[in-house]
Design a protein around this motif. Sequence first.
Motif, mmCIF file in Angstrom:
data_model
loop_
_atom_site.group_PDB
_atom_site.id
_atom_site.type_symbol
_atom_site.label_atom_id
_atom_site.label_comp_id
_atom_site.label_asym_id
_atom_site.label_seq_id
_atom_site.Cartn_x
_atom_site.Cartn_y
_atom_site.Cartn_z
ATOM 1 N N UNK A 1 0.938 -1.018 -0.026
ATOM 2 C CA UNK A 1 -0.027 0.067 0.113
ATOM 3 C C UNK A 1 0.970 1.228 0.082
ATOM 4 N N UNK A 2 2.000 1.426 0.670
ATOM 5 C CA UNK A 2 2.765 2.495 0.834
ATOM 6 C C UNK A 2 3.528 2.573 -0.528
ATOM 7 N N UNK A 3 4.230 1.518 -1.024
ATOM 8 C CA UNK A 3 4.612 1.521 -2.323
ATOM 9 C C UNK A 3 3.759 2.075 -3.475
ATOM 10 N N UNK A 4 2.321 1.686 -3.150
ATOM 11 C CA UNK A 4 1.479 2.251 -4.389
ATOM 12 C C UNK A 4 1.387 3.880 -4.169
ATOM 13 N N UNK A 5 1.208 4.197 -2.983
ATOM 14 C CA UNK A 5 1.106 5.545 -2.787
ATOM 15 C C UNK A 5 2.103 6.440 -3.233
ATOM 16 N N UNK A 6 3.721 5.726 -2.956
ATOM 17 C CA UNK A 6 4.804 6.474 -3.387
ATOM 18 C C UNK A 6 4.835 6.515 -4.899
ATOM 19 N N UNK A 7 4.453 5.575 -5.509
ATOM 20 C CA UNK A 7 4.310 5.475 -7.106
ATOM 21 C C UNK A 7 3.538 6.818 -7.597
ATOM 22 N N UNK A 8 2.425 7.130 -6.738
ATOM 23 C CA UNK A 8 1.535 8.253 -7.299
ATOM 24 C C UNK A 8 1.908 9.572 -6.652
ATOM 25 N N UNK A 9 2.649 9.379 -5.473
ATOM 26 C CA UNK A 9 2.927 11.252 -5.100
ATOM 27 C C UNK A 9 4.324 10.965 -4.887
ATOM 28 N N UNK A 10 5.180 11.858 -5.586
ATOM 29 C CA UNK A 10 6.668 11.882 -5.374
ATOM 30 C C UNK A 10 7.037 12.597 -3.925
ATOM 31 N N UNK A 11 8.227 12.231 -3.267
ATOM 32 C CA UNK A 11 8.394 12.610 -1.849
ATOM 33 C C UNK A 11 7.688 12.467 -0.999
ATOM 34 N N UNK A 12 7.042 10.916 -0.957
ATOM 35 C CA UNK A 12 6.026 10.611 -0.044
ATOM 36 C C UNK A 12 6.330 10.615 1.528
ATOM 37 N N UNK A 13 7.931 10.456 1.664
ATOM 38 C CA UNK A 13 8.285 10.418 2.788
ATOM 39 C C UNK A 13 8.011 11.732 3.772
ATOM 40 N N UNK A 14 7.961 12.898 2.782
ATOM 41 C CA UNK A 14 7.745 13.975 3.326
ATOM 42 C C UNK A 14 6.376 14.568 3.115
ATOM 43 N N UNK A 15 5.385 13.592 2.857
ATOM 44 C CA UNK A 15 4.205 13.812 2.536
ATOM 45 C C UNK A 15 3.186 13.094 3.326
ATOM 46 N N UNK A 16 3.615 12.263 4.263
ATOM 47 C CA UNK A 16 2.606 11.377 4.819
ATOM 48 C C UNK A 16 2.762 11.152 6.329
ATOM 49 N N UNK A 17 1.789 10.764 6.869
ATOM 50 C CA UNK A 17 1.727 10.349 8.367
ATOM 51 C C UNK A 17 1.237 9.160 8.529
ATOM 52 N N UNK A 18 1.619 8.377 9.505
ATOM 53 C CA UNK A 18 0.883 6.987 9.880
ATOM 54 C C UNK A 18 0.361 7.207 11.156
ATOM 55 N N UNK A 19 -1.080 6.995 11.077
ATOM 56 C CA UNK A 19 -1.788 6.801 12.473
ATOM 57 C C UNK A 19 -1.962 5.510 12.624
ATOM 58 N N UNK A 20 -1.545 4.897 13.945
ATOM 59 C CA UNK A 20 -1.832 3.461 14.364
ATOM 60 C C UNK A 20 -3.113 3.846 15.105
ATOM 61 N N UNK A 21 -4.099 3.049 14.864
ATOM 62 C CA UNK A 21 -5.540 3.241 15.454
ATOM 63 C C UNK A 21 -5.406 2.061 16.711
#
Length: 735
Positions: free
Chosen positions: A316-336
């Motif tokens: 899922x992370x790799x799918x998102x990274x394919x669509x949005x470059x620089x994902x490491x600086x554009x994403x948060x992870x929320x552990x529910x």
Amino acid sequence: MSNRAETIAKIIEQRQPLVQSIADVEEHLRNLTDLLRSLDQRRHILQDKLDEPEVCDRLSKIDFSPLRLQISTQLDQLHQLRHRFSRHTLNIGVVGLMGQGKSTFLQSISGLTDDEIPALRGGACTAVRSTIYHQPGDTYAEVTVHSEQTFLQEVIQPYYQELDLADPPKTIDEFAGTLPEFSGSDATKNSMYEHLKEDYHKHLPMYRHLLLSGAPRKLPPIPKERIHEYVAQRRFPQGELITFDHLAVREVKIFCPFKNSDVGKIALVDVPGLGDTRLGDEKLILETIGQEVDLVIFIRRPDRLRYGWEKRDTDLYNTAAEALNNLENRSFMILNHVTGTDDNLEACQKHQISIHDKHIDVIRCQIADCANPEETNGILDLVLNYLANNITYLDEQHARIYQKKLKKLQISINDELEKARLVLSGGLIVDDLNEQAKFLRLFNKLWANLTRGLEELLDHLDIAKDRDEQDIFKQQVESIIQTCKSDTGLPTEEPLNEIIARRFEEGDWQTTYAKYLHEIRNHLTRHFHAMDMGLKEYVEQAKFQVTEVLINQGQLGELTPGRGSAFLRAMAEIIPDNLVRLKHAFQTLSNFEMSYKANFHYRIRPHLDNLNPDKTNLRLSPSNATESREIKAKETLTYLETLQEEAVFKCQHALENFYGEPGQAAFAEVEEFVDQVLRAKDVKNEWQIFLFQEKAQVWSKEFGENQEGDDRQQWLSLVDQAIATNSLKELQFLN
């Protein structure tokens, strides 16, 4: 909070100039595509016409088709980039696998419920892509439903292709017929087939009324209590669908007031959770993240018994990274964090510690109860503050990737164009030295005549600009002044009786006097608007004099039948865009105009102040009971006549000082034109390029029958235009 909301609003506003710059680059790329297509067409024509094997061989090695395909790809990407920066909100994408608490998180932020964003146990609940906008007021939704065509192309066709069910249906009626059987043994594909068969095919009569021909359409606004009909997929315990309208929905936008009213102009973008066997989810995630979101929030609910990051998480992370470059600086992870008997805090903590081991790189991995509004809004505050402080930099980095791709493409196109420029070097160019020499002789003669003609015209206009004898503008002004004197706007037939009747209508003498002053002033100014006719004629006369030189000394008469302004407009269209100085000079002179409103109105207005009741220095004497109405009416008429005559006299005197101005303005404009077409740097080279392109019309006897020369000229002209359009400056939208 309010400062952050203002910051976000300012960021959105600052994106708009970039949007226009990207649109300009898109237009240049489309023009470049047309030019490359013309070159390819011309190449085929030359190959058929020329009897020179070496030249034909070089022509065969020139092919712009791959480059045109690359331009098409870049245009698609730039369109997406422009769409991203055109949005009036900052968009946060909320992404998660099925059943992780994504919808619960959205409910906590927005205040919506299971009726609008279903978060129920027992499988995927959200059925369509939804965007939730913070907006004060009542909650409602904008629903876009598929057309017949997009439903078949985007929803049904992928099933047929993935399951190899023969040719996909081309019409709804065809899909409504017998569904092809699936004979495979793969469990996942069998599940996909069941979705196609049991949901879309079996229940087509239940939602078909929403699918119309044409383009996807918006339904009338959907009230809060009916949103679930278009968003949720509800099923009986055994799996049978209960609701059906969502099957025809393409997109839903929900507008509602968020619990935190100070969030600013933001939107939360929700997509269906992965993990179901419907087709298109991954494509939907790629499209949504790539086009619609500025930052991603991943939602993950660790299992309290079997915890640990899984392959589906990294996928899922790799799918998102394919669509949005620089994902490491554009994403948060929320552990529910689930509380109560299923408390999974320990599992959340283990995931938080080990996230980087799986190369899931995010700005921050945070534990929060997605069902707790206080905790989720705390997460939103964290995300929004990060966006407010970093989005401008992230936007620039994102856009710069596209700019680098354009630069690389520009270099490739330029290399091919340089090959195209030299492609005739072994044939026509060698044989064309005599033609070039002939052109240069004719051009130099034309240039000398044109230069002399325009310089002599300037001398004539310079001498004439201060003369007022028989001047068109002077005659026009004198005629207007006579009209002002004869058509005053004052009461004429039995004026005293008319003034007395007006006094009874208005109620008192002061109001009557004020109303007359306003009317006389407006009546007078309307006369002056007739000056436009004389000014227009004056400007047209100056343009006509210029075009006479261009036609007689410049030999340009065969390029267009127009004369005066029409000639200048046509020339501005004929001159190629890459000849920037020359084209701009003709455009500027063509657009030159003068009018009373723009050039004289503000100068005349102060001389009318005495006809303004608030500014006049001639006021009626105070009324008294013994004074007759006739005496008061006569006083009013006398004052009005005096003030009107005074205003006309002042305007006449002022305009006499301006008699020379139209001539001076026309001279200045023509002088600027001459500077631009004769004296500007490199403009002589532009004239040479332009006249070489049009030489068959300018010198029809010398070049009209030279077909071979025309072939070469047309080829080189197209190459030059393409090179100019492909300049790096024209394809830059970032500084």
